[in-house]
Design a protein around this motif. Structure first.
Motif, PDB file in Angstrom:
ATOM      1  N   MET A   1       0.835  -1.199   0.000  1.00  0.00           N
ATOM      2  CA  MET A   1       0.000   0.000   0.000  1.00  0.00           C
ATOM      3  C   MET A   1       0.876   1.258   0.000  1.00  0.00           C
ATOM      4  N   ALA A   2       0.469   2.232  -0.786  1.00  0.00           N
ATOM      5  CA  ALA A   2       1.227   3.479  -0.856  1.00  0.00           C
ATOM      6  C   ALA A   2       0.257   4.647  -0.795  1.00  0.00           C
ATOM      7  N   LYS A   3       0.822   5.853  -0.636  1.00  0.00           N
ATOM      8  CA  LYS A   3      -0.019   7.048  -0.667  1.00  0.00           C
ATOM      9  C   LYS A   3       0.297   7.800  -1.955  1.00  0.00           C
ATOM     10  N   ILE A   4      -0.726   7.975  -2.797  1.00  0.00           N
ATOM     11  CA  ILE A   4      -0.550   8.623  -4.093  1.00  0.00           C
ATOM     12  C   ILE A   4      -1.230   9.983  -4.050  1.00  0.00           C
ATOM     13  N   LEU A   5      -0.486  11.050  -4.333  1.00  0.00           N
ATOM     14  CA  LEU A   5      -1.081  12.379  -4.430  1.00  0.00           C
ATOM     15  C   LEU A   5      -1.382  12.652  -5.903  1.00  0.00           C
ATOM     16  N   ILE A  13      -9.994  13.880 -16.385  1.00  0.00           N
ATOM     17  CA  ILE A  13      -9.186  12.653 -16.355  1.00  0.00           C
ATOM     18  C   ILE A  13      -8.782  12.329 -14.922  1.00  0.00           C
ATOM     19  N   GLY A  14      -8.436  13.379 -14.155  1.00  0.00           N
ATOM     20  CA  GLY A  14      -8.011  13.164 -12.770  1.00  0.00           C
ATOM     21  C   GLY A  14      -9.077  12.456 -11.950  1.00  0.00           C
ATOM     22  N   SER A  15     -10.348  12.833 -12.125  1.00  0.00           N
ATOM     23  CA  SER A  15     -11.404  12.204 -11.317  1.00  0.00           C
ATOM     24  C   SER A  15     -11.587  10.739 -11.724  1.00  0.00           C
ATOM     25  N   ASN A  16     -11.457  10.452 -13.002  1.00  0.00           N
ATOM     26  CA  ASN A  16     -11.521   9.045 -13.439  1.00  0.00           C
ATOM     27  C   ASN A  16     -10.341   8.250 -12.877  1.00  0.00           C
ATOM     28  N   PHE A  17      -9.166   8.910 -12.773  1.00  0.00           N
ATOM     29  CA  PHE A  17      -7.972   8.228 -12.263  1.00  0.00           C
ATOM     30  C   PHE A  17      -8.099   7.957 -10.754  1.00  0.00           C
ATOM     31  N   VAL A  18      -8.598   8.952 -10.010  1.00  0.00           N
ATOM     32  CA  VAL A  18      -8.789   8.775  -8.565  1.00  0.00           C
ATOM     33  C   VAL A  18      -9.744   7.602  -8.312  1.00  0.00           C
ATOM     34  N   ARG A  19     -10.846   7.585  -9.049  1.00  0.00           N
ATOM     35  CA  ARG A  19     -11.826   6.502  -8.873  1.00  0.00           C
ATOM     36  C   ARG A  19     -11.183   5.151  -9.169  1.00  0.00           C
ATOM     37  N   ARG A  20     -10.361   5.104 -10.221  1.00  0.00           N
ATOM     38  CA  ARG A  20      -9.696   3.855 -10.613  1.00  0.00           C
ATOM     39  C   ARG A  20      -8.750   3.360  -9.511  1.00  0.00           C
ATOM     40  N   LEU A  21      -7.939   4.287  -8.951  1.00  0.00           N
ATOM     41  CA  LEU A  21      -6.991   3.880  -7.903  1.00  0.00           C
ATOM     42  C   LEU A  21      -7.726   3.332  -6.690  1.00  0.00           C
ATOM     43  N   ARG A  23     -10.646   1.950  -6.618  1.00  0.00           N
ATOM     44  CA  ARG A  23     -11.340   0.711  -6.981  1.00  0.00           C
ATOM     45  C   ARG A  23     -10.364  -0.464  -7.136  1.00  0.00           C
ATOM     46  N   ASP A  24      -9.198  -0.202  -7.771  1.00  0.00           N
ATOM     47  CA  ASP A  24      -8.339  -1.312  -8.210  1.00  0.00           C
ATOM     48  C   ASP A  24      -7.073  -1.505  -7.392  1.00  0.00           C
ATOM     49  N   THR A  25      -6.797  -0.600  -6.440  1.00  0.00           N
ATOM     50  CA  THR A  25      -5.586  -0.753  -5.627  1.00  0.00           C
ATOM     51  C   THR A  25      -5.962  -0.576  -4.155  1.00  0.00           C
ATOM     52  N   ASP A  26      -4.980  -0.794  -3.262  1.00  0.00           N
ATOM     53  CA  ASP A  26      -5.256  -0.513  -1.842  1.00  0.00           C
ATOM     54  C   ASP A  26      -4.555   0.773  -1.406  1.00  0.00           C
ATOM     55  N   HIS A  27      -4.189   1.624  -2.374  1.00  0.00           N
ATOM     56  CA  HIS A  27      -3.493   2.866  -2.059  1.00  0.00           C
ATOM     57  C   HIS A  27      -4.407   3.887  -1.375  1.00  0.00           C
ATOM     58  N   CYS A 223      -6.273   6.199 -18.287  1.00  0.00           N
ATOM     59  CA  CYS A 223      -5.970   6.054 -16.851  1.00  0.00           C
ATOM     60  C   CYS A 223      -5.233   4.737 -16.573  1.00  0.00           C
ATOM     61  N   ARG A 224      -5.608   3.684 -17.284  1.00  0.00           N
ATOM     62  CA  ARG A 224      -4.906   2.402 -17.104  1.00  0.00           C
ATOM     63  C   ARG A 224      -3.449   2.543 -17.527  1.00  0.00           C
ATOM     64  N   ALA A 225      -3.206   3.259 -18.612  1.00  0.00           N
ATOM     65  CA  ALA A 225      -1.833   3.456 -19.084  1.00  0.00           C
ATOM     66  C   ALA A 225      -1.023   4.281 -18.068  1.00  0.00           C
ATOM     67  N   VAL A 226      -1.639   5.321 -17.511  1.00  0.00           N
ATOM     68  CA  VAL A 226      -0.926   6.151 -16.517  1.00  0.00           C
ATOM     69  C   VAL A 226      -0.599   5.304 -15.286  1.00  0.00           C
ATOM     70  N   GLN A 227      -1.528   4.436 -14.887  1.00  0.00           N
ATOM     71  CA  GLN A 227      -1.255   3.566 -13.737  1.00  0.00           C
ATOM     72  C   GLN A 227      -0.083   2.630 -14.031  1.00  0.00           C
ATOM     73  N   LEU A 228      -0.008   2.102 -15.253  1.00  0.00           N
ATOM     74  CA  LEU A 228       1.116   1.230 -15.629  1.00  0.00           C
ATOM     75  C   LEU A 228       2.444   1.991 -15.553  1.00  0.00           C
ATOM     76  N   VAL A 229       2.424   3.261 -15.989  1.00  0.00           N
ATOM     77  CA  VAL A 229       3.650   4.070 -15.926  1.00  0.00           C
ATOM     78  C   VAL A 229       4.013   4.349 -14.469  1.00  0.00           C
ATOM     79  N   LEU A 230       3.005   4.650 -13.650  1.00  0.00           N
ATOM     80  CA  LEU A 230       3.248   4.877 -12.220  1.00  0.00           C
ATOM     81  C   LEU A 230       3.924   3.649 -11.608  1.00  0.00           C
TER      82      LEU A 230
END
Ligand code: NAD
Ligand code: TYD
Length: 337
Positions: A1-5, A13-21, A23-27, A223-230
């Motif tokens: 688990m990490a803290k992502i700002l 796009i940011g709101s879709n990304f926040v929702r994705r994190l 939903r799909d991670t424990d961050h 958003c999936r691509a940005v998560q892969l880069v992260l």
């Protein structure tokens, strides 16, 4: 688990990304946004009660505003979406673009380094590469030749991020994505503007001859691509992200009229955008080869799903349109009869 700002998490796009994190991670997710005309916390009303989510109203272009947020929250990584993002607004007045996109990005980099943040993902755009003719696609080594004040300010921010990596050894990656569409996009960009006008039976303003080409990608794929880069990107690298869906604007507009059941009589050809880039197209071979990313949404399925979303969220559109949006709309288009 990490803290992502996440900066700009109240935008499209940011709101879709926040929702994705969430939903799909424990961050844990820290959303930092100045709530400009484009920032709408209603985009995230469904995650408000989530104990892993927090919102901080702060301006990345003000050290005294953003620094205390990092001091307090101590994020492990930053994903930087916050920006002025609309080309037409940058044509009218570029000052906010330089302030947020250039100055704000540098202040965020400085504060991130001060607080030992690890990975810094800078979300940029294919528009930094300028315009293509009828053939070829942008690769990560294409020359940086921005043509609008928006893309010039994003190119400036890309160079500052590159410099932070080379000079200070910061763990930075840059993504350059093509045109996004999907839920929660502010109805000033082509697709949500055309859908909301079509659903309301209002004219659809098409710039120039309507033959400009964009490579459309669903926001969930981006958003999936940005998560892969992260998670797996290599520090100092740039990753292009595309949708494999090049379409002329007129094709997009006709498709949306068909999906909304409206007549092509609603199309109005209006004065072209000054400096209007003709064609964008992404070569996504690098992110496919290195991180395994390929877009999953087809253009046709994505358009249909997006029209359904706007149809079902008429109240959201009405609330957005009744705000600052109206006066801006008239400055840009005047009255269309
Ligand atoms: P958006 O305009 O919907 O959202 C931008 C968000 O940033 C808003 O919530 C706004 O309040 C916030 N913001 C603006 N100035 C700020 C400041 N000074 N401090 C803190 N927050 C601030 O934009 P979007 O379409 O979601 O784009 C997000 C990012 O993705 C941008 O960096 C953009 O350049 C990039 N991008 C967008 C697209 C696209 O098609 N929309 C394509 C490629 C890249
Ligand atoms: P836009 O959504 O503003 O994205 P960008 O300029 O960043 O690519 O515009 C997409 C395309 O649609 C672009 O070629 C300009 C065109 N366009 C119109 O024809 N009419 C409009 O009202 C808008 C907003 C855009």
């Amino acid at each position: 688990m990490a803290k992502i700002l996440v900066t700009g998490g109240a935008g499209f796009i940011g709101s879709n990304f926040v929702r994705r994190l969430l939903r799909d991670t424990d961050h844990d997710v820290v959303n930092v946004d100045a709530l400009t005309y484009a920032g709408n916390l209603e985009n995230l009303s469904d995650v408000e009660g989530d104990g892993r989510y927090s919102f901080h109203k702060a301006d990345i272009a003000e050290f005294a505003s953003i620094e205390p947020v990092l001091r307090e929250t101590r994020p492990d990584s930053i994903v930087h979406f916050a920006a002025e993002s609309h080309v037409d607004r940058s044509v009218h007045d570029a000052s906010a673009f330089v302030r947020t996109n250039v100055v704000g990005t540098q202040i965020l980099l400085d504060v991130a380094r001060m607080h030992d943040v690890g990975r810094f993902v800078h979300v940029s755009t294919d528009e930094v590469y300028g315009s293509l003719g009828s053939s070829g696609r942008f690769t990560e080594t294409s020359p940086i030749q921005p043509n609008s004040p928006y893309s010039a300010s994003k190119a400036g921010s890309d160079f500052l991020v590159r410099a932070a990596h080379h000079t200070h050894g910061m763990d930075c990656c840059i993504t350059r994505c093509s045109n996004n569409y999907g839920p929660y996009q502010f109805p000033e960009k082509l697709i949500p503007l055309m859908i909301s006008n079509a659903l309301a039976g209002q004219p659809l303003p098409v710039y120039g001859d309507g033959k400009n080409v964009r490579d459309w990608i669903h926001v969930e794929d981006h958003c999936r691509a940005v998560q892969l880069v992260l998670e797996n990107g290599v520090a100092g690298e740039v990753y292009n992200i595309g949708g494999n869906s090049e379409r002329e604007n007129l094709h997009v507009v006709r498709k949306l009229l068909e999906l909304t059941g409206q007549s092509e009589d609603l199309i109005r050809f209006v004065k072209d955008r000054p400096g209007h880039d003709r064609r964008y197209a992404i070569d996504g071979a690098k992110i496919e080869r290195e991180l395994g990313f390929v877009p999953e949404w087809t253009f046709e399925d994505g358009m249909a799903a997006t029209v359904d979303w706007y149809r079902e969220h008429g109240a959201w559109v009405d609330r957005v349109k009744s705000g600052a949006y109206r006066s801006y709309y008239e400055t840009q288009y005047g009255r269309l009869d």
